[in-house]
Design a protein around this motif. Structure first.
Motif, PDB file in Angstrom:
ATOM      1  N   TYR A  64      -1.509  12.384  -8.698  1.00  0.00           N
ATOM      2  CA  TYR A  64      -2.261  13.558  -8.253  1.00  0.00           C
ATOM      3  C   TYR A  64      -1.450  14.835  -8.445  1.00  0.00           C
ATOM      4  CZ  TYR A  64      -4.810  16.818  -5.330  1.00  0.00           C
ATOM      5  OH  TYR A  64      -5.489  17.924  -4.868  1.00  0.00           O
ATOM      6  N   ALA A  65      -0.131  14.760  -8.248  1.00  0.00           N
ATOM      7  CA  ALA A  65       0.703  15.943  -8.474  1.00  0.00           C
ATOM      8  C   ALA A  65       0.663  16.359  -9.938  1.00  0.00           C
ATOM      9  CB  ALA A  65       2.135  15.646  -8.040  1.00  0.00           C
ATOM     10  N   LEU A  66       0.702  15.381 -10.845  1.00  0.00           N
ATOM     11  CA  LEU A  66       0.588  15.710 -12.265  1.00  0.00           C
ATOM     12  C   LEU A  66      -0.779  16.297 -12.602  1.00  0.00           C
ATOM     13  CD1 LEU A  66       2.315  12.566 -13.852  1.00  0.00           C
ATOM     14  CD2 LEU A  66       3.221  14.887 -13.731  1.00  0.00           C
ATOM     15  N   PHE A  67      -1.843  15.725 -12.002  1.00  0.00           N
ATOM     16  CA  PHE A  67      -3.196  16.231 -12.238  1.00  0.00           C
ATOM     17  C   PHE A  67      -3.366  17.631 -11.674  1.00  0.00           C
ATOM     18  CE2 PHE A  67      -7.671  16.581 -10.867  1.00  0.00           C
ATOM     19  CZ  PHE A  67      -8.285  16.464 -12.102  1.00  0.00           C
ATOM     20  N   ASP A  68      -2.746  17.876 -10.522  1.00  0.00           N
ATOM     21  CA  ASP A  68      -2.820  19.197  -9.906  1.00  0.00           C
ATOM     22  C   ASP A  68      -2.085  20.234 -10.743  1.00  0.00           C
ATOM     23  OD1 ASP A  68      -3.309  21.227  -8.158  1.00  0.00           O
ATOM     24  OD2 ASP A  68      -1.821  20.611  -6.675  1.00  0.00           O
TER      25      ASP A  68
ATOM     26  N   SER B 168      -4.389  23.503 -11.050  1.00  0.00           N
ATOM     27  CA  SER B 168      -3.717  24.804 -10.969  1.00  0.00           C
ATOM     28  C   SER B 168      -4.151  25.749 -12.073  1.00  0.00           C
ATOM     29  CB  SER B 168      -2.205  24.606 -11.015  1.00  0.00           C
ATOM     30  OG  SER B 168      -1.823  23.991 -12.240  1.00  0.00           O
ATOM     31  N   GLN B 169      -4.717  25.208 -13.166  1.00  0.00           N
ATOM     32  CA  GLN B 169      -5.155  26.045 -14.279  1.00  0.00           C
ATOM     33  C   GLN B 169      -6.559  26.615 -14.071  1.00  0.00           C
ATOM     34  OE1 GLN B 169      -2.986  26.732 -16.648  1.00  0.00           O
ATOM     35  NE2 GLN B 169      -1.477  25.340 -15.721  1.00  0.00           N
ATOM     36  N   ILE B 170      -7.281  26.124 -13.035  1.00  0.00           N
ATOM     37  CA  ILE B 170      -8.631  26.618 -12.782  1.00  0.00           C
ATOM     38  C   ILE B 170      -8.540  28.020 -12.186  1.00  0.00           C
ATOM     39  CG2 ILE B 170     -10.754  26.228 -11.481  1.00  0.00           C
ATOM     40  CD1 ILE B 170     -10.140  23.254 -11.553  1.00  0.00           C
ATOM     41  N   PRO B 171      -9.212  29.011 -12.791  1.00  0.00           N
ATOM     42  CA  PRO B 171      -9.149  30.381 -12.224  1.00  0.00           C
ATOM     43  C   PRO B 171      -9.895  30.464 -10.914  1.00  0.00           C
ATOM     44  CG  PRO B 171     -10.713  30.284 -14.036  1.00  0.00           C
ATOM     45  CD  PRO B 171     -10.014  28.947 -14.009  1.00  0.00           C
TER      46      PRO B 171
ATOM     47  N   SER C  15       0.820  -1.211   0.000  1.00  0.00           N
ATOM     48  CA  SER C  15       0.000   0.000   0.000  1.00  0.00           C
ATOM     49  C   SER C  15       0.855   1.262   0.000  1.00  0.00           C
ATOM     50  CB  SER C  15      -0.935  -0.002   1.206  1.00  0.00           C
ATOM     51  OG  SER C  15      -0.183  -0.029   2.417  1.00  0.00           O
ATOM     52  N   GLU C  16       2.041   1.188   0.614  1.00  0.00           N
ATOM     53  CA  GLU C  16       2.944   2.340   0.579  1.00  0.00           C
ATOM     54  C   GLU C  16       3.384   2.640  -0.844  1.00  0.00           C
ATOM     55  OE1 GLU C  16       7.044   3.942   2.747  1.00  0.00           O
ATOM     56  OE2 GLU C  16       6.470   1.823   2.873  1.00  0.00           O
ATOM     57  N   LYS C  17       3.741   1.588  -1.594  1.00  0.00           N
ATOM     58  CA  LYS C  17       4.131   1.790  -2.994  1.00  0.00           C
ATOM     59  C   LYS C  17       2.967   2.346  -3.817  1.00  0.00           C
ATOM     60  CE  LYS C  17       7.497  -1.986  -2.858  1.00  0.00           C
ATOM     61  NZ  LYS C  17       7.850  -3.331  -3.387  1.00  0.00           N
ATOM     62  N   ALA C  18       1.763   1.820  -3.565  1.00  0.00           N
ATOM     63  CA  ALA C  18       0.593   2.316  -4.295  1.00  0.00           C
ATOM     64  C   ALA C  18       0.294   3.767  -3.941  1.00  0.00           C
ATOM     65  CB  ALA C  18      -0.614   1.436  -3.995  1.00  0.00           C
ATOM     66  N   TRP C  19       0.450   4.128  -2.660  1.00  0.00           N
ATOM     67  CA  TRP C  19       0.184   5.497  -2.221  1.00  0.00           C
ATOM     68  C   TRP C  19       1.180   6.479  -2.826  1.00  0.00           C
ATOM     69  CZ3 TRP C  19      -3.599   8.238  -0.756  1.00  0.00           C
ATOM     70  CH2 TRP C  19      -3.426   9.438  -0.069  1.00  0.00           C
ATOM     71  N   ILE C  20       2.439   6.062  -2.951  1.00  0.00           N
ATOM     72  CA  ILE C  20       3.443   6.925  -3.589  1.00  0.00           C
ATOM     73  C   ILE C  20       3.084   7.161  -5.053  1.00  0.00           C
ATOM     74  CG2 ILE C  20       5.864   7.017  -4.316  1.00  0.00           C
ATOM     75  CD1 ILE C  20       6.552   5.529  -1.708  1.00  0.00           C
ATOM     76  N   GLU C  21       2.638   6.115  -5.726  1.00  0.00           N
ATOM     77  CA  GLU C  21       2.246   6.260  -7.130  1.00  0.00           C
ATOM     78  C   GLU C  21       1.013   7.152  -7.272  1.00  0.00           C
ATOM     79  OE1 GLU C  21       2.799   5.749 -11.136  1.00  0.00           O
ATOM     80  OE2 GLU C  21       4.100   5.075  -9.485  1.00  0.00           O
ATOM     81  N   ILE C  22       0.046   7.018  -6.336  1.00  0.00           N
ATOM     82  CA  ILE C  22      -1.138   7.876  -6.380  1.00  0.00           C
ATOM     83  C   ILE C  22      -0.757   9.339  -6.158  1.00  0.00           C
ATOM     84  CG2 ILE C  22      -3.257   8.436  -5.127  1.00  0.00           C
ATOM     85  CD1 ILE C  22      -3.612   5.416  -4.678  1.00  0.00           C
ATOM     86  N   LYS C  23       0.186   9.596  -5.248  1.00  0.00           N
ATOM     87  CA  LYS C  23       0.637  10.964  -5.014  1.00  0.00           C
ATOM     88  C   LYS C  23       1.287  11.561  -6.259  1.00  0.00           C
ATOM     89  CE  LYS C  23       1.362  11.198  -0.021  1.00  0.00           C
ATOM     90  NZ  LYS C  23       2.373  11.372   1.053  1.00  0.00           N
ATOM     91  N   LYS C  24       2.056  10.736  -6.976  1.00  0.00           N
ATOM     92  CA  LYS C  24       2.673  11.225  -8.208  1.00  0.00           C
ATOM     93  C   LYS C  24       1.611  11.585  -9.247  1.00  0.00           C
ATOM     94  CE  LYS C  24       6.995   8.611  -7.728  1.00  0.00           C
ATOM     95  NZ  LYS C  24       7.834   7.525  -8.314  1.00  0.00           N
TER      96      LYS C  24
END
Length: 254
Positions: A232-236, A241-244, A221-230
């Protein structure tokens, strides 16, 4: 003379015994101290390990402790088997045999009342004491405690929904929307009773399996959580970040 010669020899032997006892005691104390240090280090490492859903307590305490947690973790196998067997029987009656709740309650009431009525009348002819039918009454305190607990849980859910709808936490908003969408898809596959039975079956199997293999599950689950964070960072970076920002927030800041 022999007695005088044996006295220093015995004194030397007693002195050597004391020295060896001190050496062994020092080694045993040092070994016990090293064992304690190793245990403390292991506890510190375990406390710093990644735990699923960020838990800091054992699984038994996370589930609330007490008898409900004992049932879910199969600490009392008879009660756990009875609960799971009863749920399976009810699900089979309503889903496989297409029985209805009102019909089942009426049939059980008919059988129970008929058996008690016949026994009360037959006992007079066979010279036996009639059945002692207990008077069933629900205690008011128990009903009030259940009602207050349900009220607290419903208010907590409503407060959580209010904080999410206010737009303060985008991450929580997206996670709740994704969870509700998943529940809507799963609810379209099954009816309520089957979904409730599946949830009960998972509660009686997943916590026990996780408690037995928690280290392996936490590492995966730690490996999966790290991948989810990556992800989400790309999505953010690309979307959120582009939403006014709205004019209301700018006015509030001013």
């Amino acid at each position: 003379m022999a007695e005088h010669a044996s006295e220093p020899e015995s004194a030397v032997e007693s002195l050597m015994d004391k020295i060896t006892d001190k050496i062994h005691g020092h080694h045993s104390s040092s070994s016990s101290d090293s064992d304690n240090d190793e245990h403390s280090k292991m506890d510190a490492v375990k406390s710093q390990m990644f735990r699923l859903f960020g838990r800091e307590k054992p699984v038994h305490k996370v589930l609330g402790g007490g008898k409900p947690a004992d049932v879910l973790l199969w600490r009392n196998k008879k009660i756990s088997a009875c609960v799971l067997g009863g749920a399976t029987l009810i699900w089979a009656l309503f889903e496989l045999l297409e029985y209805h709740l009102l019909t089942l309650v009426c049939h059980i009431s008919i059988l129970g009342l008929a058996a008690l009525f016949l026994w009360s009348n037959v006992s007079i002819f066979i010279n036996k004491s009639p059945a002692d039918i207990p008077e069933i009454m629900l205690p008011e305190t128990y009903i009030r405690e259940v009602a207050s607990a349900l009220t607290m849980e419903i208010n907590r859910v409503l407060n959580g929904l209010h904080s999410i709808a206010s737009g303060k936490d985008v991450k929580k908003f997206l996670s709740v929307i994704a969870g509700l969408w998943i529940f809507s898809v799963v609810g379209n596959w099954f009816n309520f009773l089957t979904l409730f039975y599946i949830a009960l079956l998972l509660l009686h199997t997943l916590p026990v399996a996780y408690e037995k293999h928690e280290d392996k599950v936490d590492s995966l689950s730690e490996k999966a959580w790290i991948e989810i964070k990556k992800r989400y960072a790309l999505f953010d970076a690309k979307v959120l970040s582009q939403i006014p920002k709205g004019p209301l927030r700018e006015k509030k800041r001013d």
